[in-house]
Design a protein around this motif. Structure first.
Motif, mmCIF file in Angstrom:
data_model
loop_
_atom_site.group_PDB
_atom_site.id
_atom_site.type_symbol
_atom_site.label_atom_id
_atom_site.label_comp_id
_atom_site.label_asym_id
_atom_site.label_seq_id
_atom_site.Cartn_x
_atom_site.Cartn_y
_atom_site.Cartn_z
ATOM 1 N N SER A 104 45.524 -77.626 33.664
ATOM 2 C CA SER A 104 46.044 -76.164 33.251
ATOM 3 C C SER A 104 46.491 -76.606 31.877
ATOM 4 C CB SER A 104 46.973 -75.845 34.194
ATOM 5 O OG SER A 104 47.512 -74.815 33.703
ATOM 6 N N GLY A 105 46.155 -75.570 30.838
ATOM 7 C CA GLY A 105 46.862 -75.870 29.480
ATOM 8 C C GLY A 105 46.294 -76.967 28.780
ATOM 9 N N GLN A 106 45.334 -77.790 29.166
ATOM 10 C CA GLN A 106 44.940 -78.872 28.273
ATOM 11 C C GLN A 106 43.505 -78.588 27.888
ATOM 12 O OE1 GLN A 106 46.673 -81.205 27.400
ATOM 13 N NE2 GLN A 106 48.740 -81.098 28.352
ATOM 14 N N ALA A 107 43.122 -78.773 26.839
ATOM 15 C CA ALA A 107 41.985 -78.881 26.105
ATOM 16 C C ALA A 107 41.291 -80.162 26.264
ATOM 17 C CB ALA A 107 41.576 -78.415 24.668
ATOM 18 N N VAL A 108 39.993 -80.161 26.437
ATOM 19 C CA VAL A 108 39.013 -81.574 26.628
ATOM 20 C C VAL A 108 39.605 -82.274 25.279
ATOM 21 C CG1 VAL A 108 36.978 -82.770 26.564
ATOM 22 C CG2 VAL A 108 37.429 -80.791 28.086
ATOM 23 N N GLY A 109 39.554 -81.872 24.160
ATOM 24 C CA GLY A 109 39.816 -82.445 22.822
ATOM 25 C C GLY A 109 41.364 -83.156 22.783
ATOM 26 N N VAL A 110 42.220 -82.590 23.813
ATOM 27 C CA VAL A 110 43.534 -83.215 23.807
ATOM 28 C C VAL A 110 43.820 -84.181 25.012
ATOM 29 C CG1 VAL A 110 45.984 -82.893 24.030
ATOM 30 C CG2 VAL A 110 44.358 -81.163 23.009
ATOM 31 N N GLN A 111 43.431 -84.013 26.120
ATOM 32 C CA GLN A 111 43.300 -84.975 27.357
ATOM 33 C C GLN A 111 42.382 -85.412 27.865
ATOM 34 O OE1 GLN A 111 46.436 -83.437 29.813
ATOM 35 N NE2 GLN A 111 46.240 -84.810 31.417
ATOM 36 N N GLY A 112 41.217 -85.415 26.834
ATOM 37 C CA GLY A 112 39.744 -86.022 27.672
ATOM 38 C C GLY A 112 39.436 -84.971 28.772
ATOM 39 N N ALA A 113 38.552 -85.526 29.724
ATOM 40 C CA ALA A 113 38.233 -84.587 30.623
ATOM 41 C C ALA A 113 38.461 -84.706 32.127
ATOM 42 C CB ALA A 113 36.753 -84.665 30.630
ATOM 43 N N GLY A 114 40.057 -85.046 32.135
ATOM 44 C CA GLY A 114 40.618 -85.158 33.284
ATOM 45 C C GLY A 114 41.879 -85.849 33.369
ATOM 46 N N THR A 115 42.794 -85.727 34.422
ATOM 47 C CA THR A 115 44.157 -86.276 34.599
ATOM 48 C C THR A 115 43.787 -87.465 34.927
ATOM 49 O OG1 THR A 115 44.235 -85.810 36.906
ATOM 50 C CG2 THR A 115 45.181 -84.081 35.213
ATOM 51 N N GLY A 116 44.773 -88.618 35.079
ATOM 52 C CA GLY A 116 44.870 -89.951 35.419
ATOM 53 C C GLY A 116 44.243 -90.018 37.123
ATOM 54 N N PRO A 117 44.770 -89.368 37.904
ATOM 55 C CA PRO A 117 44.334 -89.266 39.143
ATOM 56 C C PRO A 117 42.589 -88.799 39.441
ATOM 57 C CG PRO A 117 46.587 -88.570 39.422
ATOM 58 C CD PRO A 117 45.998 -88.698 37.859
ATOM 59 N N GLU A 118 42.399 -88.008 38.600
ATOM 60 C CA GLU A 118 41.147 -87.371 38.682
ATOM 61 C C GLU A 118 40.133 -88.347 38.132
ATOM 62 O OE1 GLU A 118 41.684 -82.651 38.375
ATOM 63 O OE2 GLU A 118 41.391 -83.815 36.550
ATOM 64 N N ILE A 119 40.321 -89.084 36.892
ATOM 65 C CA ILE A 119 39.509 -90.104 36.500
ATOM 66 C C ILE A 119 39.456 -91.401 37.313
ATOM 67 C CG2 ILE A 119 39.354 -91.872 34.518
ATOM 68 C CD1 ILE A 119 38.974 -88.799 33.752
ATOM 69 N N ALA A 120 40.613 -91.734 37.971
ATOM 70 C CA ALA A 120 40.187 -92.838 39.041
ATOM 71 C C ALA A 120 39.327 -92.429 40.010
ATOM 72 C CB ALA A 120 41.841 -93.160 39.556
ATOM 73 N N ALA A 121 39.503 -91.208 40.440
ATOM 74 C CA ALA A 121 38.607 -90.490 41.457
ATOM 75 C C ALA A 121 37.249 -90.651 41.155
ATOM 76 C CB ALA A 121 39.099 -89.219 42.159
ATOM 77 N N TYR A 122 36.919 -90.431 39.754
ATOM 78 C CA TYR A 122 35.745 -90.215 39.226
ATOM 79 C C TYR A 122 34.784 -91.460 39.368
ATOM 80 C CZ TYR A 122 36.762 -85.709 37.276
ATOM 81 O OH TYR A 122 37.210 -84.382 36.969
ATOM 82 N N LEU A 123 35.751 -92.587 38.744
ATOM 83 C CA LEU A 123 35.576 -93.899 38.690
ATOM 84 C C LEU A 123 35.095 -94.523 40.303
ATOM 85 C CD1 LEU A 123 37.720 -95.138 35.961
ATOM 86 C CD2 LEU A 123 35.395 -94.838 35.680
ATOM 87 N N THR A 124 35.840 -94.237 41.125
ATOM 88 C CA THR A 124 35.615 -94.639 42.463
ATOM 89 C C THR A 124 34.278 -94.192 43.060
ATOM 90 O OG1 THR A 124 37.977 -94.933 42.909
ATOM 91 C CG2 THR A 124 36.624 -94.786 44.801
ATOM 92 N N GLU A 125 33.958 -92.839 42.495
ATOM 93 C CA GLU A 125 32.587 -92.094 43.009
ATOM 94 C C GLU A 125 31.867 -92.876 42.455
ATOM 95 O OE1 GLU A 125 29.793 -89.049 44.129
ATOM 96 O OE2 GLU A 125 31.601 -89.840 45.067
ATOM 97 N N ALA A 126 31.806 -92.952 41.020
ATOM 98 C CA ALA A 126 30.643 -93.602 40.363
ATOM 99 C C ALA A 126 30.407 -95.019 40.621
ATOM 100 C CB ALA A 126 30.978 -93.569 38.676
ATOM 101 N N TYR A 127 31.545 -95.758 41.171
ATOM 102 C CA TYR A 127 31.208 -97.122 41.540
ATOM 103 C C TYR A 127 30.485 -97.206 42.841
ATOM 104 C CZ TYR A 127 32.354 -101.770 43.659
ATOM 105 O OH TYR A 127 32.227 -102.792 44.363
ATOM 106 N N ASN A 128 30.620 -96.384 43.740
ATOM 107 C CA ASN A 128 30.370 -96.075 45.103
ATOM 108 C C ASN A 128 28.616 -95.537 45.156
ATOM 109 O OD1 ASN A 128 32.149 -97.481 46.837
ATOM 110 N ND2 ASN A 128 33.449 -95.980 46.578
ATOM 111 N N ASN A 129 28.432 -94.788 44.185
ATOM 112 C CA ASN A 129 27.344 -93.990 44.180
ATOM 113 C C ASN A 129 25.978 -94.578 43.842
ATOM 114 O OD1 ASN A 129 26.128 -91.552 44.750
ATOM 115 N ND2 ASN A 129 26.851 -90.451 43.013
ATOM 116 N N VAL A 130 25.474 -95.414 45.013
ATOM 117 C CA VAL A 130 24.356 -96.259 44.758
ATOM 118 C C VAL A 130 22.815 -95.384 44.672
ATOM 119 C CG1 VAL A 130 22.803 -98.221 45.673
ATOM 120 C CG2 VAL A 130 25.415 -97.927 45.763
#
Length: 302
Positions: A31-57
């Motif tokens: 909320s209130g954050q543009a992609v250009g300022v904070q990337g495309a996710g919060t810290g917990p979201e990025i950790a979740a994305y990476l976990t998903e990407a790692y497990n997604n065979v």
């Protein structure tokens, strides 16, 4: 995104091996954050994305035989050496290409190149935010390819070792072929071939990458301590704002210091906050990597 939904999403993503693509477009920006300022996710979201990407065979992306799985799955990372003399996202001016490794549930390794302890992570190309450039992946080595000494942007023949030229040019097109090639040249990384996975090869490149990943999974235990290697086309200096960098990472307290410096430096130079992610690399083939966002370890919170 509601806090309760974030927690449920993270638990679901870490529960097991996924067999679908994560549609990141359905996940709200902070909320209130543009992609250009904070990337495309919060810290917990990025950790979740990476976990998903790692497990997604997956063997392909979007059910497209011409789209190799590194475009939408796995964790593409570059180990770097901490220094105040250069920005971590700039390629070595003397290099002919840039080396990365690719970590997934079926493509594991226990340490980083040169024993480094931190680095940065790229978005999968299909999930990079708007305004970020695409980087060209050229070749894939199931184990370190000693690419600094190879022509053709690091993908060619190692000097005086004809059996090191690209795998397909030698008729090495399957995991079984590669394992035979590895066994004949064990311990001589400069003698090993890499799979050509350039975009212009379309389905042939995607199949070559799938076979390369299979080959990594069939390597002897002695190779588990050696990372695989992607060779990526070199990009221009000082374009941090448009590079598809998802996070910086560290694997231990020594690496944490370097990652903290890099997190600050990236925000200072580009105006973009990216999280620091702790990666715990698997130490045996039976273990899996872990990706954690630890608030207390962040150098800056936004």
């Amino acid at each position: 995104m509601k806090r309760q939904f974030c927690i449920v999403l993270f638990l679901l993503l870490t529960a097991g091996c996924a067999t679908h693509e994560l549609d990141r477009s359905t996940i709200d920006e902070p909320s209130g954050q543009a992609v250009g300022v904070q990337g495309a996710g919060t810290g917990p979201e990025i950790a979740a994305y990476l976990t998903e990407a790692y497990n997604n065979v997956l063997t392909m992306c979007r059910n497209n035989p011409s789209a190799p799985s590194f475009l939408c799955t796995g964790v593409t990372l570059r180990a770097t050496q901490h220094s105040t003399q250069f920005h971590f996202w700039n390629p070595n001016p003397a290099s002919t290409g840039v080396s990365f490794s690719w970590l997934r549930k079926d493509a594991k390794f226990s340490k980083l190149v040169f024993g480094y302890n931190n680095g940065f992570i790229l978005y999968p190309d299909f999930f990079k935010p708007t305004g970020k450039i695409a980087l060209a992946v050229l070749c894939f080595f199931p184990v370190d390819g000693a690419t600094d000494h190879r022509p053709d942007e690091g993908c060619g023949q190692y000097p005086n070792r004809p059996n090191s030229r690209p795998c397909q040019s030698q008729g090495i097109t399957t995991a079984a072929h590669y394992i035979a090639h590895f066994n004949a040249n064990a311990g001589m990384y400069g003698a090993l071939c890499g799979f050509d996975v350039r975009d212009e090869l379309d389905e042939r490149g995607a199949v070559a990458f799938t076979e390369g990943v299979k080959a990594q999974g069939q390597l002897p235990v002695s190779a588990f301590g050696t990372q695989n290697e992607f060779r990526v086309r070199k990009w221009a200096q000082n374009i941090g704002q448009t590079l598809p960098i998802e996070a910086v990472f560290y694997i231990n307290d020594t690496g944490k210091v370097g990652a903290q410096y890099d997190q600050r430096d990236f925000k200072t130079q580009t105006g973009i906050w990216i999280p620091m992610i702790k990666i715990t690399l698997p130490q045996t083939a039976a273990n899996d990597a872990r990706f954690e966002f630890i608030p207390a370890d962040q150098a800056i919170s936004s």
